[in-house]
Write an enzyme that holds these catalytic residues in place. Structure first.
Site, PDB file in Angstrom:
ATOM      1  N   CYS A  87       0.817  -1.224   0.000  1.00  0.00           N
ATOM      2  CA  CYS A  87       0.000   0.000   0.000  1.00  0.00           C
ATOM      3  C   CYS A  87       0.848   1.270   0.000  1.00  0.00           C
ATOM      4  O   CYS A  87       0.288   2.367  -0.054  1.00  0.00           O
ATOM      5  CB  CYS A  87      -0.901   0.042   1.234  1.00  0.00           C
ATOM      6  SG  CYS A  87      -2.164  -1.224   1.251  1.00  0.00           S
ATOM      7  N   SER A 150      -4.922   1.506  -8.845  1.00  0.00           N
ATOM      8  CA  SER A 150      -5.880   2.610  -8.716  1.00  0.00           C
ATOM      9  C   SER A 150      -6.685   2.619 -10.000  1.00  0.00           C
ATOM     10  O   SER A 150      -6.194   2.183 -11.056  1.00  0.00           O
ATOM     11  CB  SER A 150      -5.136   3.944  -8.583  1.00  0.00           C
ATOM     12  OG  SER A 150      -6.005   5.021  -8.877  1.00  0.00           O
ATOM     13  N   TYR A 163       1.309   9.451 -11.824  1.00  0.00           N
ATOM     14  CA  TYR A 163       0.587   8.549 -10.918  1.00  0.00           C
ATOM     15  C   TYR A 163      -0.099   7.433 -11.716  1.00  0.00           C
ATOM     16  O   TYR A 163       0.008   6.247 -11.373  1.00  0.00           O
ATOM     17  CB  TYR A 163      -0.441   9.366 -10.129  1.00  0.00           C
ATOM     18  CG  TYR A 163      -1.232   8.561  -9.133  1.00  0.00           C
ATOM     19  CD1 TYR A 163      -0.632   8.056  -7.985  1.00  0.00           C
ATOM     20  CD2 TYR A 163      -2.583   8.295  -9.338  1.00  0.00           C
ATOM     21  CE1 TYR A 163      -1.365   7.305  -7.063  1.00  0.00           C
ATOM     22  CE2 TYR A 163      -3.317   7.552  -8.428  1.00  0.00           C
ATOM     23  CZ  TYR A 163      -2.704   7.062  -7.293  1.00  0.00           C
ATOM     24  OH  TYR A 163      -3.420   6.323  -6.391  1.00  0.00           O
TER      25      TYR A 163
END
Ligand SMILES: NC(=O)c1ccc[n+]([C@@H]2O[C@H](COP(=O)([O-])OP(=O)(O)OC[C@H]3O[C@@H](n4cnc5c(N)ncnc54)[C@H](O)[C@@H]3O)[C@@H](O)[C@H]2O)c1
Length: 257
Positions: A87, A150, A163
């Site tokens: 994580c 994500s 990202y």
């Protein structure tokens, strides 16, 4: 695998989704090793968790040496590693070109890839090494790895080039890593969360949070970290989930901005 008495390594376990996973896993009887760069947050996290069977190991996931050392200590302290939950991550927003037309610094892009993607792979590969040396458990497995992607991997928004690339990398490594480690009886999966109510998001003004939640079809709210944690638990326990990326997003498909 059975979670009771298993040992879980959680990178980024001092905050947000990692801390939620640590909380869930420790409540169902797993032993937990929090691996995080932030000792201050980890100290606070330890006060929220049952004190027995939980330890903190400080390491930067991008460092070969630090993670090697932490994983060796975890192996010695707990006797093995059954579950690895990655994580650790950062999510800065940087546009490719700024308002004056200047290109963003290459180092900014590299930093995100290094922490989110290289760091995930670093922890996963070293956990896999320990898992592969263990005897098979009752389910005929040696370990489970769960990485955090994500939905930005699929629908990255403005400012998320770095990202989204890092998370697309995590999506991309799921199947080949599962295939690589199949002969060692280790499963590899990823969770792709939507917008989750972690400290990062809860620090935003309520209006912004409301606007973000308003885009989620159903249920129309931010995801709870505990919902992420429950999915971690399910993937660990369900032996037939392998090589998969599971979206956890209330049917959200993100708009460009
Ligand atoms: N919160 C969301 O809405 C959301 C959505 C999709 C994906 N994610 C992903 O979930 C993961 C966790 O996010 P979060 O919201 O819980 O964030 P968070 O900031 O609450 O937690 C991230 C943790 O990672 C640690 N960390 C950062 N860099 C590190 C490094 N180099 N080495 C070791 N530890 C490091 C931090 O210290 C922190 O404890 C991230 O990978 C994030 O991209 C979050």
């Amino acid at each position: 695998m059975k979670l009771v008495n298993s040992t879980a390594v959680i990178s980024g376990g001092a905050s947000g989704l990692g801390l939620a996973a640590a909380t869930y896993l420790s409540h169902v009887g797993a032993k937990v090793a929090l691996l995080d760069v932030n000792a201050e947050h980890a100290k606070q996290a330890l006060t929220l968790l049952p004190s027995q069977q939980i330890r903190f190991y400080q390491a930067d996931v991008t460092s070969d040496e630090q993670v090697c050392q932490a994983i060796n200590s975890i192996k010695n302290d707990f006797g093995g590693i059954d579950l690895c939950v990655n994580c650790a991550g950062i999510a800065p927003a940087v546009r490719v070109l700024n308002k004056s037309g200047a290109a963003c610094a290459l180092a900014d892009y590299q930093k995100v890839i290094n922490i989110n993607l290289v760091g995930t792979f670093n922890v996963a590969r070293l956990c896999a090494q320990v898992m592969a040396s263990q005897p098979l458990n009752d389910n005929g497995e040696r370990g489970v790895i769960i990485n955090t992607a994500s939905i930005a991997a699929y629908e990255g928004q403005i400012g998320q080039a770095a990202y989204a690339s890092s998370k697309a990398g995590i999506v991309g490594l799921t199947l080949p890593m599962a295939r690589d480690l199949a002969s060692s009886a280790i499963r590899v999966n990823a969770i792709a969360p939507g917008i989750m109510a972690t400290p990062l998001l809860l620090a935003m003004p309520e209006k912004v949070q409301g606007a973000l939640a308003g885009n989620v079809p159903f249920p129309q709210r931010l995801g709870e970290p505990s919902e992420f944690a429950k999915l971690v638990g399910h993937i660990a326990e369900n032996s037939y989930i392998n090589g998969e990326v599971i979206r956890l997003d209330g049917a959200l498909r993100m708009q460009p901005k």
